[in-house]
Scaffold this active site. Sequence first.
Site, PDB file in Angstrom:
ATOM      1  N   ASP A 242    -114.581 -40.236  77.101  1.00 39.30           N
ATOM      2  CA  ASP A 242    -114.250 -40.939  78.329  1.00 39.30           C
ATOM      3  C   ASP A 242    -113.888 -39.871  79.364  1.00 39.30           C
ATOM      4  O   ASP A 242    -113.691 -38.696  79.019  1.00 39.30           O
ATOM      5  CB  ASP A 242    -113.076 -41.888  78.058  1.00 39.30           C
ATOM      6  CG  ASP A 242    -112.523 -42.512  79.320  1.00 39.30           C
ATOM      7  OD1 ASP A 242    -113.314 -43.063  80.093  1.00 39.30           O
ATOM      8  OD2 ASP A 242    -111.300 -42.424  79.540  1.00 39.30           O
TER       9      ASP A 242
ATOM     10  N   ASP B 251    -111.643 -40.366  82.852  1.00 41.39           N
ATOM     11  CA  ASP B 251    -110.302 -40.404  83.445  1.00 41.39           C
ATOM     12  C   ASP B 251    -109.252 -40.763  82.391  1.00 41.39           C
ATOM     13  O   ASP B 251    -109.356 -41.784  81.718  1.00 41.39           O
ATOM     14  CB  ASP B 251    -110.253 -41.407  84.600  1.00 41.39           C
ATOM     15  CG  ASP B 251    -109.127 -41.113  85.568  1.00 41.39           C
ATOM     16  OD1 ASP B 251    -108.422 -40.102  85.367  1.00 41.39           O
ATOM     17  OD2 ASP B 251    -108.958 -41.870  86.533  1.00 41.39           O
TER      18      ASP B 251
ATOM     19  N   ASP C  92    -108.479 -43.020  76.216  1.00 43.89           N
ATOM     20  CA  ASP C  92    -107.055 -43.210  76.500  1.00 43.89           C
ATOM     21  C   ASP C  92    -106.698 -44.663  76.765  1.00 43.89           C
ATOM     22  O   ASP C  92    -105.544 -45.050  76.575  1.00 43.89           O
ATOM     23  CB  ASP C  92    -106.645 -42.374  77.722  1.00 43.89           C
ATOM     24  CG  ASP C  92    -107.315 -42.890  78.987  1.00 43.89           C
ATOM     25  OD1 ASP C  92    -106.596 -43.323  79.904  1.00 43.89           O
ATOM     26  OD2 ASP C  92    -108.559 -42.885  79.060  1.00 43.89           O
TER      27      ASP C  92
END
Length: 238
Positions: free
Chosen positions: A18, A20, A171
């Site tokens: 991923d 960000d 995240d």
Amino acid sequence: MDFAAPPENVTFRGLLFDMDGTIIDSTAAVEKHWHSIGKEIGVDPEVILQTSHGRRSIDMLKVLAPDKANWEYVRHMEGLLPKLHGDDAVEIPGARALLDSLIAAHAPWAIVTSGTVPLVSGWLDVLKLPHPDHLVTAESVANGKPDPSCYELGLSKLGLDAKAEVLVFEDSPAGIRAGKAAGCKVLGLVTSHTVEQVMAAEPDWVVRDLISVKMVEYNPGDGRVTLQISDALVTSSA
């Protein structure tokens, strides 16, 4: 709960990152950005921020401002973010070192993100981080995370179908669930959500950041990359 698990070596055929919250932290920039956009579209920015992380802007706009939910507007809007708020983003600790080691070894990796191409390329340029050979963005799939389509496409771009032998770095709970739904192993980072929120999405490992992940070796013969994961979360039930 404690981040104190002993080092563990694990081997995969490919790695999907991923963007960000995993490679960069643009939280401060995104908050400023959504405050500006919120005023523009007449929506309380706090309402947007409560549910925006890990989700595509176009999916948010379909609910909050349907008339703006088109790729021309979203790409323009996101393309401005690194230009206007470039000083408000930083790399996630350990991200640069891990990516540099993968690139030096020619190991297979890709970025799979909910951001658009202008957003991703903008941030990578601002922070002088490496561009991947393979990229899946918001425009690449019909449905965003937690739908697994993005990670399934990431697997395809790496030419892999052994899903359990691919590691996803995420995240957000939505992203973790997308990776798991795609059949991959998932490493969850506690960079944007609480430990409890990350654990609830059921990743295979939980770490603070990418300082806990190092490449040990890459074997081009069998296409396998070995990572060492250290200081992962240990729970009382483990």
